[in-house]
Design a protein around this motif. Structure first.
Motif, PDB file in Angstrom:
ATOM      1  N   PRO A   1       0.832  -1.153   0.005  1.00  0.00           N
ATOM      2  CA  PRO A   1      -0.019  -0.042   0.086  1.00  0.00           C
ATOM      3  C   PRO A   1       0.720   1.326  -0.142  1.00  0.00           C
ATOM      4  N   ASP A   2       0.319   2.293  -0.498  1.00  0.00           N
ATOM      5  CA  ASP A   2       0.972   3.568  -0.647  1.00  0.00           C
ATOM      6  C   ASP A   2       0.919   4.331   0.732  1.00  0.00           C
ATOM      7  N   VAL A   3       2.366   4.599   1.108  1.00  0.00           N
ATOM      8  CA  VAL A   3       2.448   5.057   2.509  1.00  0.00           C
ATOM      9  C   VAL A   3       1.689   6.301   3.019  1.00  0.00           C
ATOM     10  N   ARG A   4       1.094   7.272   1.989  1.00  0.00           N
ATOM     11  CA  ARG A   4       0.325   8.251   2.255  1.00  0.00           C
ATOM     12  C   ARG A   4      -1.078   7.681   2.856  1.00  0.00           C
ATOM     13  N   GLU A   5      -1.506   6.953   2.014  1.00  0.00           N
ATOM     14  CA  GLU A   5      -2.781   6.420   2.119  1.00  0.00           C
ATOM     15  C   GLU A   5      -2.834   5.520   3.509  1.00  0.00           C
ATOM     16  N   MET A   6      -1.728   4.880   3.751  1.00  0.00           N
ATOM     17  CA  MET A   6      -1.316   4.051   4.991  1.00  0.00           C
ATOM     18  C   MET A   6      -1.517   4.936   6.311  1.00  0.00           C
ATOM     19  N   ASP A   7      -0.931   6.010   6.226  1.00  0.00           N
ATOM     20  CA  ASP A   7      -1.250   7.064   7.188  1.00  0.00           C
ATOM     21  C   ASP A   7      -2.579   7.395   7.538  1.00  0.00           C
ATOM     22  N   VAL A   8      -3.145   7.705   6.537  1.00  0.00           N
ATOM     23  CA  VAL A   8      -4.582   8.113   6.534  1.00  0.00           C
ATOM     24  C   VAL A   8      -5.269   7.115   7.264  1.00  0.00           C
ATOM     25  N   LEU A   9      -5.062   5.817   6.991  1.00  0.00           N
ATOM     26  CA  LEU A   9      -5.688   4.775   7.385  1.00  0.00           C
ATOM     27  C   LEU A   9      -5.417   4.371   9.179  1.00  0.00           C
ATOM     28  N   LEU A  10      -4.040   4.546   9.392  1.00  0.00           N
ATOM     29  CA  LEU A  10      -3.678   4.084  10.498  1.00  0.00           C
ATOM     30  C   LEU A  10      -4.047   5.199  11.649  1.00  0.00           C
ATOM     31  N   ALA A  11      -4.073   6.479  11.162  1.00  0.00           N
ATOM     32  CA  ALA A  11      -4.316   7.386  11.904  1.00  0.00           C
ATOM     33  C   ALA A  11      -5.748   7.465  12.569  1.00  0.00           C
ATOM     34  N   THR A  12      -6.813   6.599  12.040  1.00  0.00           N
ATOM     35  CA  THR A  12      -8.152   6.357  12.409  1.00  0.00           C
ATOM     36  C   THR A  12      -8.261   5.424  13.907  1.00  0.00           C
ATOM     37  N   GLY A  13      -7.288   4.537  13.955  1.00  0.00           N
ATOM     38  CA  GLY A  13      -7.101   3.871  15.237  1.00  0.00           C
ATOM     39  C   GLY A  13      -7.185   4.794  16.466  1.00  0.00           C
ATOM     40  N   GLU A  14      -6.237   5.835  16.378  1.00  0.00           N
ATOM     41  CA  GLU A  14      -6.265   6.537  17.656  1.00  0.00           C
ATOM     42  C   GLU A  14      -7.379   7.545  17.641  1.00  0.00           C
ATOM     43  N   GLN A  15      -7.954   7.787  16.515  1.00  0.00           N
ATOM     44  CA  GLN A  15      -9.080   8.807  16.450  1.00  0.00           C
ATOM     45  C   GLN A  15     -10.297   8.147  17.138  1.00  0.00           C
TER      46      GLN A  15
END
Ligand code: ASP
Ligand code: MG
Length: 405
Positions: A61-75
């Motif tokens: 996966p593209d790293v930019r999109e990975m960050d968009v995804l991973l940040a949702t855990g903490e949100q």
């Protein structure tokens, strides 16, 4: 009235009941008259789950999109924690990393914090709110969401504490603090009341994984005192801070054991200039981290060279080394996986002598053979047989009287 940053790890917010417990703890601190900023991780297992999900739709996966995804855990956790506080009648507002003014570089999935502007956080605090900030994330100069690397919520908490000039940062986790040795391996292990940054770094990097080492380095650099304590009880935990004179009175602070290393031995390498460089440069080029290196005294122009690497890197390291050993006309290349690295750590070693002698004598008395030795200013490490590790640890722990008084 103090300003306190409280960080809760994934286990501490692992289910709704635990989130309610965390909220109750935060509220108690408010009732004591403190201003509280909270940093939370994703609920345990969530970040791993998101990574798995991403790979199911795209193997790389593209790293930019990975960050968009991973940040949702903490949100998810900041919103739930705010809701739990509201249920207790406590004013609270959640903020994403970007909303909390955390600006990072643009290196997705392992971004570094560039600066923090805690203006909004300050306003919300002044208005009587608990401010709940999503750990592990920020945004780059263009506003793209970034994450700080696995375990990065610790860094968010320490960096926020520095930016806010907080009086204290409390890292709540699933252990009671930092111990003189792993309590699962050494029954007599004692929880430490305080420890210096350098000792914490050595013990953490040696496998006493309580906290991400980058965060401890950051805390040291910006002189942020923090405590490591359990979210499940009221025990005071361990205070990690700048060293004081008094701390040096104690010769050894703790012992750790690392069973994740493997040893490679190259027999009969020719003993002439350039051989070490010829062996170790290609390992470095292959991003294999070499820890300990021992070269024996040479006999008739040949010498044995041994070194250790992480177990995970062993196969790759052999692949790099074997052709070079052949080309150099060296003897056999052998590897040993059943080893352990035992280390004693303490800033008191700077002003006390005889630590090494005591350590070696204790190992000898317990019939533990030492395969390799390395030392630094505040640490002595030995490589021993893995089967001896637990016995050696207990004996050394007793020798240096590390048990509770
Ligand atoms: N949720 C992130 C992780 O699992 C960050 C953290 O927990 O500190 O690595
Ligand atoms: Mg974590």
């Amino acid at each position: 009235m103090a300003l306190i940053v409280q960080k809760f790890g994934g286990t501490s917010v692992g289910n709704p009941e635990r989130i309610r417990n965390v909220a109750a703890r935060i509220q108690r601190a408010c009732e004591d008259g403190h201003q509280i900023v909270v940093v939370v991780s994703a609920m345990s297992g969530v970040t791993d789950g998101l990574i798995k999900l991403a790979r199911e739709v795209n193997p790389s996966p593209d790293v930019r999109e990975m960050d968009v995804l991973l940040a949702t855990g903490e949100q998810t956790t900041i919103a739930l924690t705010a809701m739990a506080l509201h249920a207790l009648g406590q004013k609270a507002v959640s903020l994403t990393g970007a909303q909390a003014g955390i600006v990072t570089d643009g290196v997705h999935t392992k971004a570094k914090i560039a600066n923090i502007t805690p203006k909004r956080t300050r306003e919300l605090l002044a208005d009587g709110n608990v401010v709940i900030v999503a750990g592990f994330q920020g945004a780059d100069a263009e506003g793209a969401i970034t994450t700080l690397g696995r375990g990065g919520s610790d860094l968010t908490a320490i960096a926020l504490a520095a930016a806010l000039k907080a009086d204290l940062c409390e890292i709540y986790t699933d252990v009671d603090g930092v111990y003189t040795a792993d309590p699962r391996l050494v029954k007599a292990a004692c929880k430490l009341n305080e420890i210096s940054y350098d000792e914490m770094l050595e013990l953490a990097s040696l496998g006493a994984k309580v906290m991400q080492s980058r965060s401890v380095e950051f805390a040291k650099k910006f002189k942020v005192p923090f405590s490591v304590r359990s979210s499940m009880n009221d025990n005071p935990g361990t205070l990690v801070k700048e060293e004081t004179r008094k701390m040096e009175d104690v010769m050894i602070r703790g012992i750790s054991v690392d069973k994740n290393q493997a040893k490679i031995n190259i027999a009969k390498a020719p003993d002439r200039p350039g051989i070490a460089a010829r062996l170790f440069k290609p390992l470095a080029d292959a991003h294999i981290n070499v820890d300990m290196i021992v070269q024996n005294a040479s006999t008739e122009g040949f010498t044995d060279v041994s070194f250790t690497v992480a177990k995970d890197d062993l196969t790759r390291a052999r692949k790099v080394i074997e052709p070079i050993a052949k080309e150099l006309g060296a003897g056999t290349v052998a590897d040993f996986e059943k080893i352990a690295k035992l280390s004693v750590v303490g800033i008191g070693m700077r002003s006390h002598s005889g630590v090494a002698a005591d350590l070696f004598e204790t190992l000898a008395a317990n019939k533990v053979n030492i395969q390799m030795i390395s030392t630094s200013e505040i640490k002595i490490s030995v490589i021993i047989d893995a089967a001896d590790a637990d016995r050696a640890m207990n004996a050394v722990h007793a020798k240096f009287r590390l048990g509770c008084p």
